[in-house]
Enzyme design. Structure first.
Site, PDB file in Angstrom:
ATOM      1  N   ASP A 385      74.642  56.034  78.511  1.00 41.58           N
ATOM      2  CA  ASP A 385      74.741  56.418  77.106  1.00 41.58           C
ATOM      3  C   ASP A 385      76.073  55.942  76.523  1.00 41.58           C
ATOM      4  O   ASP A 385      77.144  56.245  77.055  1.00 41.58           O
ATOM      5  CB  ASP A 385      74.640  57.956  77.007  1.00 41.58           C
ATOM      6  CG  ASP A 385      74.459  58.439  75.593  1.00 41.58           C
ATOM      7  OD1 ASP A 385      73.367  58.244  75.045  1.00 41.58           O
ATOM      8  OD2 ASP A 385      75.420  59.026  75.042  1.00 41.58           O
ATOM      9  N   GLU A 414      73.219  51.345  76.899  1.00 42.53           N
ATOM     10  CA  GLU A 414      72.728  51.791  75.595  1.00 42.53           C
ATOM     11  C   GLU A 414      73.862  51.562  74.591  1.00 42.53           C
ATOM     12  O   GLU A 414      74.516  52.485  74.137  1.00 42.53           O
ATOM     13  CB  GLU A 414      72.315  53.268  75.647  1.00 42.53           C
ATOM     14  CG  GLU A 414      71.629  53.758  74.378  1.00 42.53           C
ATOM     15  CD  GLU A 414      72.490  54.703  73.545  1.00 42.53           C
ATOM     16  OE1 GLU A 414      72.030  55.115  72.469  1.00 42.53           O
ATOM     17  OE2 GLU A 414      73.616  55.029  73.962  1.00 42.53           O
TER      18      GLU A 414
END
Length: 672
Positions: A385, A414
């Protein structure tokens, strides 16, 4: 390094060789260089490859389509760090062959070619000695006999015939005589397992898998109930399931429904607000089950041909154990409070970002411990993330250390961010990268975007997600069901890795507000059980289309790589056409996709026949994998696409011959 001969423009090359290029097991990797020298003597080049473990091989490179270029194809068969270098060398046999043929063609006879005969014989003597030393007695005898003939009697054609024969040419090519050998720089290639390049991802929230109780209220899911979603993903042909964070969720500053700052009793909070008194990144949410239950889910997924990708989100809820034990890992504001995360205008009061500059060694050691814990439980893929909000050198060090002992572990970045960051993270070890595909909706944007990816094909692998829990693009909000079909076929055929977030197959389209990309009743803040089977039975599901796309991807190697992507002209900006060719098998797939989800679009597709390996006047039959129909196509073809029948043709083009495929593979490597 010996610079007697020049070796320039070696590819693949990433950041002047500072970082390794990327490849995967079984991929055909084109390697090229420019080699040159003074004068007219012939030169050639060899590719020296060193495998993981140290074994090496040398092969002679072939001339390229442009003068002074050489090429070779490398197909790797094991993960790990490979290396290669180009060696340039003077080729005395080719120099002699060219020269004596020209002189004989000019009418020179044996009476004036005595020196040339002896020069050739000496080169053949050297070749024969090399063959004998290698234990290749037949080849040594062949070359020795050719040398004897040159020193014999008769006219020039008679004496040179053996030396100029195809058999001797092949024997010399098998063990060339190399002079003035110049060693090029060594470059590295990190080879991942195949899934680093080719994979189909499905994202879901494990906590939303519990269905409803008798009163119709959502029930918190578990790892056991998540098996039904694994089955659903596998049935649609997805082979990677990404689980949103499975850790305990913070209580302090917990968010309510639709990102409210005033949660109601029973609100579940955001799973990205990781950590509470129940544990942190090394624990699982008690409502989901135990660590052993999670291990069981990983094992069950494997039986369905699905890998679990775990979220690695290096951030904390205010009540995360790290925030209590290591307050020095966080930024403290002048008023004494720890700073929460922001991405203006978004605010994340329930999340503390980690400050990697305050105790880099302590943070690194703890994150490595956490990653090792999950890999010990069978996790081989991490979806990371927001890695672009953490230092690049942290990721470089962490990923390298993990792969040192577990080279099959993959990391997806990401990082919806600027190209320099996205490609920079890829260079530093990320196996795949999220991209800006979600926002590329016009033909011009898509072509420009993909050409940028092609320019970086040796360093970054795209993963094209159609949507995420954070990104509901306007095109899906307004485009109707056909737009969901359009965006999925683009992602699935443009990129070898693609993905959807759960609910995409149900055409979930409602934003929380006009102009927002957030979902109404976002699953980030509440349970969202879904009845996939009921929707499909009622004909209100995209699942059959997703199933078709993933089947086509599995059956066609052309769609499992990016290097050979080429766009073709269409006289309608609402239709895009592109092809891919697999150099190993000759499999060739051409996609023609409408970008209009509301109306009929017609146009003429003008094929770049050379990119398909055919002459401009060629005709061939193509099979449409979508409709099952056969078409007879040539360089110009009329197409008509209707959103209520089919938004795309995905046609299979008959393979061209092997030599042409190899030439096209080399050509695809020269894209700037």
């Amino acid at each position: 390094m010996n610079d007697r001969l020049a070796i320039d423009e070696v590819r693949p090359l990433v950041s002047c060789g500072r970082f390794p290029a990327k490849s995967v097991v079984g991929e055909v990797l084109p390697i090229s260089a420019t080699v040159w020298r003074e004068g007219h003597d012939a030169l050639s080049a060899s590719l020296v490859v060193r495998r993981p473990g140290g074994a090496s091989s040398r092969t002679t490179m072939v001339p390229g389509m442009e003068a002074d270029t050489v090429h070779a194809l490398l197909t790797t068969d094991t993960p790990g760090m490979w290396s290669f270098r180009v060696e340039a060398w003077s080729d005395p046999f080719a120099t002699w062959t060219s020269g004596i043929v020209k002189k004989m063609d000019a009418g020179q006879g044996a009476d004036v070619l005595g020196n040339e005969f002896e020069v050739g014989a000496r080169v053949l003597d050297t070749g024969a000695a090399q063959a004998s030393a290698a234990g290749q007695t037949d080849r040594a005898a062949l070359l020795a006999d050719a040398a004897i003939a040159l020193r014999g009697t008769g006219d020039a054609r008679t004496r040179t015939a053996p030396a100029l024969s195809a058999e001797v040419a092949a024997a010399m090519a098998a063990g060339p005589v190399r002079e003035l050998v110049t060693f090029g720089q060594t470059y590295r290639v990190w080879v991942d397992r195949r899934e680093a390049q080719f994979s189909s991802w499905y994202e879901f929230f494990p906590r939303s898998t519990g269905g409803w109780d008798e009163q119709g209220r959502p029930v918190h899911g578990t790892f056991a109930t998540s098996r039904t979603h694994i089955d659903h993903a596998a049935d649609m042909g997805f082979d990677v399931v990404y689980l949103t964070p499975i850790h305990p969720i913070g209580v302090v500053n917990r968010k309510g429904r639709n990102n409210s700052l005033t949660p109601e009793p029973g609100d579940v909070g955001s799973p990205w607000a990781i950590g509470s008194a129940e544990g942190g990144h090394d624990a699982v949410h008690p409502a989901l089950g135990s660590i052993e239950d999670f291990r069981g889910l990983v094992e069950y997924s494997a039986t369905r041909g699905v890998e679990i990708a775990l979220d690695l989100a290096l951030q904390c809820a205010p009540d995360h154990p790290w925030a209590q034990a290591h307050p020095e890992w966080f930024t403290v504001l002048p008023d004494g409070h720890i700073a929460y995360a922001e991405n203006p205008p978004k605010k994340y009061q329930d999340i503390y970002p980690v400050n990697f500059d305050l105790d880099p060694e302590g943070i690194y050691a703890e994150v490595l411990r956490v990653v090792r814990l999950w890999t010990s439980l069978g996790v081989r893929i991490f979806r990371v993330d927001n890695p672009h909000t953490k230092p690049a050198d942290f990721w470089s060090r962490l990923i390298a250390e993990v792969k040192r002992t577990e080279p099959d572990v993959l990391f997806l970045a990401e990082a919806f961010t600027r190209p320099a960051r996205m490609f920079g993270l890829a260079k530093r070890g990320f196996s795949q990268s999220y991209t800006y595909f979600t926002w590329k909706t016009t033909k011009a944007d898509l072509v420009e975007f993909c050409e940028q990816l092609l320019a970086h094909v040796d360093e970054a692998r795209p993963n094209m997600f159609t949507n995420t829990p954070d990104i509901l693009h306007e095109s899906l909000q307004r485009g109707g069901p056909a737009m969901f079909a359009i965006r999925s076929v683009l992602a699935a055929t443009l990129s070898p890795a693609w993905g959807v977030y759960s609910g995409f197959e149900l055409f979930e389209w409602q934003p929380v507000a006009d102009g927002s990309e957030e979902y109404l009743d976002s699953e980030k803040y509440e349970l969202r059980p879904r009845d996939f089977a009921g929707a499909e039975a009622a004909g209100q599901s995209l699942a059959p289309w997703l199933r078709t796309l993933n089947r086509i991807r599995r059956e066609h190697p052309a769609l499992q790589q990016l290097r050979t992507l080429r766009f073709h002209a269409v006289d309608n900006d609402q239709i895009i056409a592109y092809s891919k060719l697999d150099p190993a098998t000759g499999d060739c797939v051409l996609a023609v996709v409408s970008l209009d989800s509301h109306g009929v679009q017609e146009g003429t597709v003008t094929l770049d026949m050379a990119a398909l390996g055919y002459s401009d006047d060629a005709r061939f039959s193509v099979h449409d994998e979508v409709s099952g129909n056969e078409f007879h196509w040539g360089s110009s073809n009329y197409v008509r696409l209707e959103p209520w029948t089919a938004v795309a043709h995905i046609v299979v083009v008959p393979p061209c011959d092997e030599a042409r495929r190899v030439e096209l593979t080399y050509r695809t490597h020269i894209v700037d």
